[in-house]
Design a protein around this motif. Structure first.
Motif, PDB file in Angstrom:
ATOM      1  N   MET A   1       0.822  -1.183   0.000  1.00 19.12           N
ATOM      2  CA  MET A   1       0.000   0.000   0.000  1.00 19.12           C
ATOM      3  C   MET A   1       0.874   1.258   0.000  1.00 19.12           C
ATOM      4  N   ILE A   2       2.052   1.155   0.607  1.00 18.84           N
ATOM      5  CA  ILE A   2       2.963   2.296   0.609  1.00 18.84           C
ATOM      6  C   ILE A   2       3.463   2.557  -0.808  1.00 18.84           C
ATOM      7  N   SER A  62     -11.236   0.470   0.580  1.00 25.11           N
ATOM      8  CA  SER A  62     -10.690   1.274  -0.516  1.00 25.11           C
ATOM      9  C   SER A  62      -9.188   1.064  -0.666  1.00 25.11           C
ATOM     10  N   LEU A  63      -8.550   0.421   0.320  1.00 25.41           N
ATOM     11  CA  LEU A  63      -7.106   0.199   0.274  1.00 25.41           C
ATOM     12  C   LEU A  63      -6.709  -1.205  -0.167  1.00 25.41           C
ATOM     13  N   ALA A  64      -7.488  -2.218   0.234  1.00 22.48           N
ATOM     14  CA  ALA A  64      -7.086  -3.591  -0.046  1.00 22.48           C
ATOM     15  C   ALA A  64      -8.289  -4.523   0.019  1.00 22.48           C
ATOM     16  N   TYR A  65      -8.079  -5.746  -0.456  1.00 25.08           N
ATOM     17  CA  TYR A  65      -9.112  -6.772  -0.367  1.00 25.08           C
ATOM     18  C   TYR A  65      -8.440  -8.125  -0.198  1.00 25.08           C
ATOM     19  N   ALA A  66      -9.154  -9.065   0.425  1.00 24.53           N
ATOM     20  CA  ALA A  66      -8.565 -10.380   0.668  1.00 24.53           C
ATOM     21  C   ALA A  66      -9.645 -11.409   0.995  1.00 24.53           C
ATOM     22  N   ALA A  91      -4.050 -11.692  -0.232  1.00 27.58           N
ATOM     23  CA  ALA A  91      -4.434 -10.287  -0.073  1.00 27.58           C
ATOM     24  C   ALA A  91      -3.859  -9.451  -1.214  1.00 27.58           C
ATOM     25  N   ARG A  92      -4.583  -8.447  -1.611  1.00 28.72           N
ATOM     26  CA  ARG A  92      -4.161  -7.570  -2.704  1.00 28.72           C
ATOM     27  C   ARG A  92      -4.474  -6.124  -2.343  1.00 28.72           C
ATOM     28  N   VAL A  93      -3.657  -5.211  -2.876  1.00 23.12           N
ATOM     29  CA  VAL A  93      -4.010  -3.805  -2.731  1.00 23.12           C
ATOM     30  C   VAL A  93      -5.074  -3.499  -3.766  1.00 23.12           C
TER      31      VAL A  93
END
Length: 104
Positions: A1-2, A62-66, A91-93
């Motif tokens: 995410m960074i 809004s940042l990631a999903y898993a 997990a994915r951004v």
């Protein structure tokens, strides 16, 4: 995410991160040793089961999903065991292009 935030800010591969992102990376690096303390049982069935089922959940922001999949088994004595099958490994951004949370 960074890294995703760096791309959103338009940083190139050879540019230094701004202070706010550098601080977040340093904080993340400090927390890495804690990962080795995490224990996840590898055996998916620790006793003969009269009833076993797989359960899958997904979550998104809004940042990631898993997704998360675990197995729940109940033996003849009524003892319940729950074991992770697949978790954070998938997990994915979230994509840079705006996508609705339900679609993620």
């Amino acid at each position: 995410m960074i890294l995703q935030e760096a791309w959103i800010q338009g940083l190139g591969w050879d540019e230094e991160f701004p202070l706010n992102l550098s601080d977040r990376i340093a904080e993340w690096c400090l927390k890495l040793p804690q990962v080795s303390k995490m224990k996840i049982p590898r055996c998916n069935q620790d006793h003969p089961s009269a009833n076993a089922s797989l359960h899958t959940f997904t979550d998104a922001s809004s940042l990631a999903y898993a997704p998360l999949t675990y197995m729940r088994s109940v033996n003849e004595d009524g003892r319940v065991a729950v074991r992770f099958v697949v978790a954070i490994l998938r997990a994915r951004v979230a994509p840079l292009k705006t996508v609705s949370i339900p679609r993620l």
